[in-house]
Write a protein that holds these residues in place. Structure first.
Motif, mmCIF file in Angstrom:
data_model
loop_
_atom_site.group_PDB
_atom_site.id
_atom_site.type_symbol
_atom_site.label_atom_id
_atom_site.label_comp_id
_atom_site.label_asym_id
_atom_site.label_seq_id
_atom_site.Cartn_x
_atom_site.Cartn_y
_atom_site.Cartn_z
ATOM 1 N N VAL A 1 0.832 -1.310 -0.010
ATOM 2 C CA VAL A 1 0.515 0.077 0.190
ATOM 3 C C VAL A 1 0.842 1.734 -0.244
ATOM 4 O O VAL A 1 1.012 1.934 -0.632
ATOM 5 N N LEU B 1 0.918 3.765 -2.398
ATOM 6 C CA LEU B 1 1.001 5.475 -2.718
ATOM 7 C C LEU B 1 1.738 6.297 -2.860
ATOM 8 O O LEU B 1 1.782 7.519 -3.567
ATOM 9 N N ILE C 1 2.435 6.892 -6.734
ATOM 10 C CA ILE C 1 1.365 7.834 -7.261
ATOM 11 C C ILE C 1 1.529 9.233 -6.711
ATOM 12 O O ILE C 1 1.350 9.349 -8.176
ATOM 13 N N ALA D 1 -3.871 6.508 -11.242
ATOM 14 C CA ALA D 1 -4.559 6.686 -9.967
ATOM 15 C C ALA D 1 -5.821 6.928 -10.578
ATOM 16 O O ALA D 1 -6.584 7.085 -10.205
ATOM 17 N N ASP D 2 -5.774 5.404 -11.163
ATOM 18 C CA ASP D 2 -7.261 5.296 -11.443
ATOM 19 C C ASP D 2 -8.089 4.206 -10.924
ATOM 20 O O ASP D 2 -7.585 4.164 -9.221
ATOM 21 N N PHE D 3 -9.385 4.621 -10.747
ATOM 22 C CA PHE D 3 -10.227 4.487 -10.081
ATOM 23 C C PHE D 3 -9.787 2.214 -9.713
ATOM 24 O O PHE D 3 -9.854 2.580 -8.227
ATOM 25 N N TRP D 4 -9.530 1.560 -10.260
ATOM 26 C CA TRP D 4 -9.554 0.331 -9.852
ATOM 27 C C TRP D 4 -7.889 -0.106 -8.975
ATOM 28 O O TRP D 4 -8.018 -0.510 -7.712
ATOM 29 N N ARG D 5 -7.251 1.255 -8.915
ATOM 30 C CA ARG D 5 -5.926 0.934 -8.228
ATOM 31 C C ARG D 5 -6.050 1.427 -7.348
ATOM 32 O O ARG D 5 -5.671 0.741 -6.133
ATOM 33 N N VAL D 6 -6.701 2.661 -6.687
ATOM 34 C CA VAL D 6 -7.220 3.073 -6.003
ATOM 35 C C VAL D 6 -7.922 1.853 -5.154
ATOM 36 O O VAL D 6 -8.115 2.261 -4.175
ATOM 37 N N PHE D 7 -9.438 1.629 -5.698
ATOM 38 C CA PHE D 7 -10.699 0.507 -4.891
ATOM 39 C C PHE D 7 -9.658 -0.501 -4.493
ATOM 40 O O PHE D 7 -9.554 -1.375 -3.744
ATOM 41 N N ILE E 1 -6.640 -1.333 -4.024
ATOM 42 C CA ILE E 1 -5.400 -0.072 -2.220
ATOM 43 C C ILE E 1 -6.261 -0.518 -1.322
ATOM 44 O O ILE E 1 -5.757 -0.797 -0.572
ATOM 45 N N ALA E 2 -7.176 0.096 -1.334
ATOM 46 C CA ALA E 2 -8.314 0.769 -0.271
ATOM 47 C C ALA E 2 -8.084 -1.721 0.251
ATOM 48 O O ALA E 2 -8.819 -1.518 1.083
#
Length: 108
Positions: A71, A75, A78, A85-91, A93-94
């Motif tokens: 993680v 970060l 990024i 930092a597209d949606f799936w990458r952030v998803f 990571i979460a």
């Protein structure tokens, strides 16, 4: 106390991965300094991981250590290396963060 050591070990894992990224971008003596930082962070991270696993289960400790590293490195990628930092990458990571918290919650 060992959870604190494990978290710090994970942060040093982020440090050694980040140093590799910076060394790749550098040349000459600057690259050598980044490689030195890599080895220092690696040694500290491994030492703290060993100390933490003296009382924490190895599977849980290793998963949390690598999770923090993954993680944190994502970060840093990024914010420092301008990785996407597209949606799936952030998803995802979460979901890693949720998994780390879940492992901590179910450990004795």
């Amino acid at each position: 106390m060992n959870w604190v050591l494990l978290i710090i070990a994970g942060l040093f894992e982020v440090g050694f991965a980040s140093c590799l990224g910076k060394a790749k971008e550098s040349t000459g003596s600057t690259a050598n300094l980044w490689y030195a930082g890599f080895f220092v962070c690696l040694a500290i991270s491994m030492y703290l991981l060993v100390k933490a696993t003296q009382t924490l289960p190895i599977g849980t400790a290793y998963a949390v250590w690598t999770g923090i590293g993954a993680v944190g490195t994502a970060l840093v990628g990024i914010f420092v290396f301008k990785d996407p930092a597209d949606f799936w990458r952030v998803f995802f990571i979460a979901t890693l963060i949720g998994s780390i918290i879940g492992l901590k919650a179910v450990s004795h």
